[in-house]
Design an enzyme around this catalytic site. Structure first.
Site, PDB file in Angstrom:
ATOM      1  N   TRP A 294     -43.306  41.516  -6.499  1.00 40.25           N
ATOM      2  CA  TRP A 294     -44.728  41.585  -6.836  1.00 40.25           C
ATOM      3  C   TRP A 294     -45.349  42.924  -6.482  1.00 40.25           C
ATOM      4  CZ3 TRP A 294     -46.904  38.657 -10.269  1.00 40.25           C
ATOM      5  CH2 TRP A 294     -46.336  37.419 -10.547  1.00 40.25           C
TER       6      TRP A 294
ATOM      7  N   ASP B 145     -40.123  33.971   0.043  1.00 41.42           N
ATOM      8  CA  ASP B 145     -38.815  34.581  -0.175  1.00 41.42           C
ATOM      9  C   ASP B 145     -38.973  36.067   0.142  1.00 41.42           C
ATOM     10  OD1 ASP B 145     -36.410  35.568  -0.974  1.00 41.42           O
ATOM     11  OD2 ASP B 145     -36.604  35.039  -3.077  1.00 41.42           O
TER      12      ASP B 145
ATOM     13  N   ASP C  22     -47.306  40.615  -1.499  1.00 39.46           N
ATOM     14  CA  ASP C  22     -46.305  41.522  -0.933  1.00 39.46           C
ATOM     15  C   ASP C  22     -46.967  42.777  -0.371  1.00 39.46           C
ATOM     16  OD1 ASP C  22     -44.208  39.866  -1.553  1.00 39.46           O
ATOM     17  OD2 ASP C  22     -43.683  40.902  -3.416  1.00 39.46           O
TER      18      ASP C  22
ATOM     19  N   THR D 207     -43.916  40.420   3.196  1.00 37.89           N
ATOM     20  CA  THR D 207     -44.761  39.457   2.488  1.00 37.89           C
ATOM     21  C   THR D 207     -45.732  38.784   3.447  1.00 37.89           C
ATOM     22  OG1 THR D 207     -42.986  39.034   0.911  1.00 37.89           O
ATOM     23  CG2 THR D 207     -44.733  37.396   1.005  1.00 37.89           C
TER      24      THR D 207
ATOM     25  N   TRP E 146     -47.750  35.468  -6.539  1.00 35.40           N
ATOM     26  CA  TRP E 146     -47.656  34.072  -6.930  1.00 35.40           C
ATOM     27  C   TRP E 146     -48.247  33.205  -5.833  1.00 35.40           C
ATOM     28  CZ3 TRP E 146     -44.432  29.864  -5.230  1.00 35.40           C
ATOM     29  CH2 TRP E 146     -43.630  30.168  -4.122  1.00 35.40           C
TER      30      TRP E 146
ATOM     31  N   TYR F 254     -40.699  47.411  -2.178  1.00 31.11           N
ATOM     32  CA  TYR F 254     -41.081  46.210  -1.422  1.00 31.11           C
ATOM     33  C   TYR F 254     -40.786  46.370   0.068  1.00 31.11           C
ATOM     34  CZ  TYR F 254     -40.688  41.582   0.601  1.00 31.11           C
ATOM     35  OH  TYR F 254     -40.818  40.504   1.434  1.00 31.11           O
TER      36      TYR F 254
END
Lengths: 178, 421
Positions: free
Chosen positions: A153, A77, A121, A165, A102, A162
């Site tokens: 994260w 995501d 991330d 990812t 995660w 952010y």
């Protein structure tokens, strides 16, 4: 029209300050019918590439790290680091990889095995705005952090800003994903 | 000859009259008065159809009057989604995270307050730089029911609560909550949290904001089988949380410990077989005085819990039955605050061309909210657009689209016109 829509969506995406939202806007604006074609077109435009050992054919969506359909991105995501100056295993220049994250479990069609994937991330620069993907397989709510992709994260030393990812193989999944 | 002479005289008179009209000096009019520089409008009391809408791009919330389509003002936040906390005295409190050099430098977290009738910051309370940042517009900060304490969820990734004393305008302390996340108001000095194993954590404060009791309940759901979404709504002393599979978990917070009713389903067996699911970013809203629950529904597979909705299903909370279905329109597309809408005045069927074009994109409804007055409006938004679609919440009739000025409408808060809890 397509070019205008693409320009609008990219302009929006560049200004995003949260992971995700405008990347999906870009995907939305480009048009639902066109979206499935894009990764294929991109892969073809990239020319012939040698498959990495154990990875699917890079000219197929499941083997193209710039495609949302890339096999490792089953639970992602966010913006793909591979579209933002990094790779699917490394962050773009000048960013910092989050130390915590995660993990999901994705199936590699090349060898038929399930792998544990760490979605680290890349932090410290504003959201990339390119190649947003949101597949959510095995995603759980925030109170279950090790399985939640709704958490930013980027935290601790890496800061909260952010960018994108990665999807890093941790190893073969040896037990059911719970 | 006489006739010709008379005509000449009349013509001459006409010329004289016209010339006098054309060249006469204009009547004296007063000059416009010089106007003061620097005037700023005060904020009049928001009406019942006013909503605050979170923008994930511009990091702010915008106040929009749905009756007049006016943007009334805005409040800037910091990194993360901006969401307001509204006390009964008319104040707005915003938990914020900032860096000294934009995206880098020294991090500082604060709670900024805005007084009634003003959108100018009146003060701020520094809090530990631990505030959780995620994509949820709800569940990251909560008021105690007496409006005395504000609890802010921290994640570093160790989890805790920062407690702010709003009366003294000071940081009261931090409460460790290992394994438990998010925060919801649950009484005069109580808060509710979710734990990773499917239990609830009950945190009770004393008059100084210290934790005097932390009670962890039995598991009331299994997050491995059917996780409960964090996107709950409250009516009185009951919280309603939907699960991925469409079960409503009711949590009663009126007693000394939370109690849990047997979950009930939003979908029938047939609807479940047809893959109707609840989903979105804010998929649930409640009109408290009527007891109507609005759920954002779509058809999709098991990983579609964030997918946008096509319909709002309306439930009577007393009977736990669906009483209405509202087919939703796309909230519409904007760019830089300008609506992309076209063709509304065209002949049918061309007048529906815009709706048709939008229906071909996944630019769907991600959030819904309902105003709390006796003539409530259902408000729907997309995380990819600055436009809202407005419906009569009682009849389900589509009314219009409203432009918020936002780049995205990520969360919608409707704190006016009725009970806030």
């Amino acid at each position: 029209m397509d070019r205008w829509v693409t320009h609008v969506s990219r302009s929006l995406a560049r200004r995003t300050s949260r992971r995700g939202f405008l990347g999906r806007l870009g995907a939305a604006l480009v048009g639902g019918a066109a979206v499935p074609l894009l990764p294929v077109a991109r892969a073809q435009a990239a020319g012939a590439r040698e498959p990495a050992p154990g990875e699917p054919d890079p000219t197929s969506p499941a083997g193209d790290p710039n495609s949302c359909e890339y096999w490792r991105y089953c639970g992602i995501d966010g913006f793909l680091a591979s579209c933002c100056g990094g790779t699917h295993r490394s962050c773009p220049p000048g960013t910092e990889m989050s130390a915590v994250t995660w993990v999901g479990t994705c199936h590699n069609p090349e060898d038929g095995k399930d792998y544990v994937i760490s979605y680290n991330d890349c932090c410290g620069k504003s959201p990339c705005g390119k190649c947003f993907c949101n597949r959510n397989e095995d995603d759980k709510p925030i109170y279950y952090p090790s399985k939640s992709n709704d958490i930013n994260w980027c935290m601790g030393r890496a800061g909260v800003v952010y960018n994108s990812t990665t999807a890093i193989v941790l190893g073969v999944a040896t037990e059911p994903d719970r | 000859m006489r006739h010709t002479c008379g005509a000449r005289i009349i013509g001459l008179l006409a010329i004289v009259v016209c010339a006098s009209v054309l060249f006469a000096p204009a009547p004296a009019r007063a000059d416009l008065a010089a106007e003061p520089i620097g005037r700023v409008e005060p904020l009049s009391a928001p009406g019942p159809h006013s909503v605050w809408v979170s923008d994930g791009v511009n990091e702010r919330i915008a106040l929009v009057d749905l009756d007049t389509d006016d943007m009334r003002g805005m409040v800037d936040g910091g990194w993360g989604i901006t969401a307001g906390v509204f006390t009964a005295d008319g104040r707005i409190w915003i938990p914020e995270t900032h860096y000294s050099r934009g995206s880098r430098g020294q991090r500082s977290d604060v709670v900024t307050s805005y007084g009634p009738g003003s959108l100018t910051p009146e003060g701020e309370v520094p809090i530990p730089a631990k505030r959780a940042i995620n994509v949820l517009p709800v569940g990251n900060a909560a008021l105690s029911d007496d409006d005395r304490f504000l609890a802010i969820f921290n994640m570093t990734p160790a989890t805790s609560l920062s407690i702010v004393d709003l009366e003294r305008r000071s940081f009261a302390g931090e409460i460790e909550t290992p394994g438990c996340s998010l925060v919801y108001g649950a009484g005069a000095r109580r808060f509710l949290m979710f734990c990773g194993d499917g239990a609830a954590l009950w945190v009770e404060l004393d008059d100084e904001g210290n934790a005097i009791r932390k009670i962890r309940s039995e598991r009331f759901f299994d997050p491995q089988v059917d996780p409960v979404m964090e996107k709950g709504v409250r009516r009185g002393t009951t919280w309603y949380f939907p699960s991925f599979e469409g079960l409503i978990h009711e949590v009663d917070v009126s007693g000394p410990v939370p109690t849990f009713s047997e979950p009930w389903s939003l979908v029938s067996d047939g609807e479940r077989a047809a893959e109707w699911r609840i989903g979105g970013r804010m998929p649930l809203a409640v009109h408290r005085s009527s007891g109507r629950l609005y759920a954002l529904m779509h058809q999709g597979g098991p990983h579609s819990h964030k997918d946008p909705g096509r319909e709002a299903w309306v439930y009577d909370l007393e009977r736990r039955e669906r009483v209405d279905t509202i087919e939703l329109r796309n909230p519409g597309l904007t760019y830089l605050g300008v609506s992309m809408e076209f063709g509304q005045g065209w002949l049918w069927p061309f007048s529906r061309l815009y709706d048709w074009a939008l229906s071909m994109t996944p630019l769907g409804v991600a959030s819904l909210a309902v105003t709390q007055d006796d003539e409530p409006l259902l408000v729907t938004g997309s995380e990819f657009s600055g436009s809202l679609a407005i419906y009569d919440a009682r009849s389900g009739q589509y009314l219009r689209r409203v432009i918020t000025g936002n780049m995205t409408n990520l969360g919608i808060q409707a704190p006016y016109g009725g009970a806030t809890r």
